[in-house]
Write an enzyme that holds these catalytic residues in place. Structure first.
Site, short mmCIF file in Angstrom:
data_model
loop_
_atom_site.label_atom_id
_atom_site.label_comp_id
_atom_site.label_asym_id
_atom_site.label_seq_id
_atom_site.Cartn_x
_atom_site.Cartn_y
_atom_site.Cartn_z
N ASN A 15 0.84 -1.19 0.00
CA ASN A 15 0.00 0.00 0.00
C ASN A 15 0.87 1.24 0.00
OD1 ASN A 15 0.52 0.35 3.04
ND2 ASN A 15 -0.59 -1.59 2.99
N SER A 32 -8.31 -0.92 1.88
CA SER A 32 -7.83 -2.23 2.37
C SER A 32 -8.31 -3.37 1.48
CB SER A 32 -8.36 -2.45 3.78
OG SER A 32 -7.93 -3.69 4.28
N GLY A 33 -7.37 -4.26 1.10
CA GLY A 33 -7.74 -5.52 0.45
C GLY A 33 -8.39 -5.40 -0.91
N SER A 72 -6.41 1.17 4.25
CA SER A 72 -5.44 0.10 4.52
C SER A 72 -5.34 -0.16 6.03
CB SER A 72 -4.07 0.52 4.00
OG SER A 72 -3.08 -0.33 4.52
N HIS A 91 4.55 0.58 1.60
CA HIS A 91 4.79 -0.66 2.34
C HIS A 91 4.52 -1.82 1.41
CE1 HIS A 91 4.77 -3.84 5.20
NE2 HIS A 91 3.47 -4.01 5.20
N HIS A 134 5.48 -6.33 0.66
CA HIS A 134 6.05 -7.60 1.13
C HIS A 134 6.95 -8.15 0.03
CE1 HIS A 134 3.54 -8.37 4.84
NE2 HIS A 134 2.97 -7.30 4.33
N ASP A 179 23.96 4.85 -3.95
CA ASP A 179 23.29 5.88 -4.78
C ASP A 179 21.92 6.26 -4.21
OD1 ASP A 179 25.17 6.38 -6.77
OD2 ASP A 179 24.43 4.80 -8.08
N HIS A 230 8.54 -8.77 9.67
CA HIS A 230 7.44 -8.22 8.91
C HIS A 230 7.89 -7.89 7.48
CE1 HIS A 230 3.73 -5.34 9.05
NE2 HIS A 230 3.95 -5.77 7.86
N TYR A 256 24.11 14.49 -10.80
CA TYR A 256 23.47 13.39 -11.51
C TYR A 256 22.15 13.89 -12.08
CZ TYR A 256 21.27 8.86 -12.42
OH TYR A 256 20.64 7.79 -13.01
#
Lengths: 231, 231, 231, 231
Positions: A29, A45-46, A74, A95, A97, A120, A169, A227
């Site tokens: 999320n 959420s979901g 979320s 966030h 996984h 970098d 987590h 850069y």
């Protein structure tokens, strides 16, 4: 509808997670904050990424109350808002996984800076928080996750190390915008993968020399950064 | 034609295996049960995913007799029906040879719950059955594979741990529907991959604290679950 | 033009290598034999897959002489023809440098049969030849590579173990047709990957019990095979 | 506009990096030299691959001065020009942060030649430079990176080993053209991945016998090379 432009940016940033291959199912999320009003736009959420549209984004205040939107925000919303309150310079949080970052979080190890790819984008190791206590989990898990990140950051500059692992987590990243937070999530996943592959070749691989870390980081992000192109 | 809606769901669920990249060639099959009639709809044996259509699905009863269809059902049919008979709460079953889940099955190790990604979907370690005896293999291999899974589950709730490894073989997953069984197959493959990567970083990585496991699992699946949206 | 149908099959089989993701650049070649005439159709050397068409395939005899075609045949042609001469039951041969199979070939280890995925396609370990001697390399490298494979096969049935690793080089696979040879190349790559992942979890992982190996192999390939559909 | 054809080639070669999956974000750059004029065409700094067009390429001289173009050239330009000055036979240079090559660079190990895949493209191990000193980094980092590569090459033929790792940084490759440099970057990434997978199976895997290395390299690149088709 409130914050139409930010809704579009946050929706797009969430979709980018999937396009970059760092989330499957609904495992990620992204949010962004409008500092003027103190309102946060976040993924519902979901909800499957393929079904996301800007009008489905949820607007909450910094106390996690829904200000606009019919969907639930979320479940990680309270983590996001803690980060916005503590890190005044950031504009977006992501966030995920993503696999390799989660592996480091599950091994509960900070990711050493082994090379210039890492340097970098993040000034030094990617920190990993200690695990939360049972009290923290049962009282206010999501907010405590945010506090754990803030404590681990200490006096550091959140924009110089825009990424952290939460033990057991997974990764949280941030940046000046939702888009930057997603770029940092992509970078973290790749840097984590490179670091694992490096350790497989040499379990005692040395960290990058400090003077190379400084040079690379400054070249891209320091006051005299050269850069890229002038804005 | 019997069970037209379920045929379409099962066909779609089989195709999803390929779209999610967890099967190659014909290495996987999904079924669903109609509890009212006790009939099971399952993939035909050895047919390429690109050639699957709802009318090619095979309908069998719980004794594995073909009730409708001109094609042979999956050779694993008897494993599916044993699971439907033992686990009254499930509506769909999936079997794959997805790479990382197979690696754990071949190493004959249960997958520890190392983090919240795992905890969100499976309440504790993913079990691994003992190997089948020669008698079991030569008498009724496919049914005995199902019985081995049922024994390993014991008194556990099949919907709380909707996935299992069969030693030397590979993963079976299930859920309330064929679609859920496939989602669990995708989750298992990713969780297995994360667990392997975690052990590569620390062969003694700790399991997730029980209180975090409970919190995450309950948040998503418990009686007061608040992940996602109201149906 | 000679053997038009076989040209089309061989071209298609070469393209399938790329579609299945087991070759990059021009790192693979497939051939098929017409047993009636003793002629072999093979990929031209160093031509990009995207440029392959049936008419570019090269027809050679079993002495590696070009019978039809203006392009040079694959540099590995002499390996293919040795295999056709020694293994009378095969109709197609594939050679790739697919990553995981090459890793086992470079480690110079046969791939143990760790599970049913492997057992479904190859009856026992995938053998690995010894390295070629300097004499073999400098005299007739490509033909000697074929002879090394034939010696390693010994009295075994080439269709029961339709794949082999050449030490320090890579995999060769075969089958009743060019298409089957490619399927076996895909299987070998996946089985090699699974075996590496298994050993990473347990360096002493046990081989699959012989009675499971036999059961799975016979179910799919034995005289009473009942996997798949009647032809 | 100067060097229109070379601009198109360099643009295309940069895009190929992304298509081949060896760069993410803006982590790579390719250049080519026009030996007649001593001018180098190179990717602009920090521009997304999706936005690259031939007219955005930057033309610099061998002293790194921009001769044509409104965008800043790649920050790595001085490394490229040092290589062009030292290696008179090369026409293109590529730099990436491809994952497996970076892992070897971060582990600061040369990649042994474990097999024929490697031997077909690089005559012996892929060297890895020593790390740069603090003086080198703070005085002229990019140029010193080039000098480090040149020193490590010593009297070797740059076209026989068209690839090198810079310790703690990543790979540089080159070739007769920008296109060849990119092919070598693709090869290096795959060879690095294979070598890591080989060591995972046997940490003491032997290097390929010298006589096989010579045979394979000469077959493809030697004076009597017979791989591929006549030009």
């Amino acid at each position: 509808m409130l914050l139409e432009e930010l809704r579009a940016e946050v929706c797009e940033a969430n979709l980018e997670l999937q396009r970059k291959g760092i989330v499957i199912l609904t495992w990620g999320n992204v949010s962004a904050i409008d500092r003027a009003s103190g309102l946060v736009v976040i993924k519902p959420s979901g909800v499957a990424y393929d079904d996301l549209t800007p009008d489905k984004m949820v607007v909450v205040d910094l106390d996690n109350k829904v200000v606009e939107g019919t969907l639930n925000p979320s479940t990680d919303t309270a983590t996001h808002t803690v980060l916005y309150k503590a890190f005044g310079s950031i504009g977006g949080v992501a966030h995920t996984h993503s696999m390799n970052a989660v592996a480091w979080a599950q091994a509960r190890r900070p990711i050493p800076c082994f090379g210039t790819t890492h340097a970098d984008h993040c000034f030094g190791a990617v920190p990993c928080t200690p695990p939360l206590s049972e009290d923290q989990v049962t009282s206010a898990y999501e907010a405590e996750t945010g506090h754990q990140i803030v404590r681990e950051m200490g006096n550091g500059d959140p924009l110089a190390r825009p990424m952290m692992l939460v033990a057991g987590h997974g990764p949280f990243t941030w940046g000046k915008s939702a888009k930057d937070a997603v770029v940092n999530a992509v970078v973290l996943e790749e840097v984590a993968r490179m670091a694992s592959a490096t350790l497989a070749l040499d379990p005692r691989a040395p960290a990058l020399e400090d003077y190379v870390l400084s040079y690379h980081y400054q070249r891209k992000h320091g006051p005299g950064a050269w850069y890229g192109q002038k804005a």
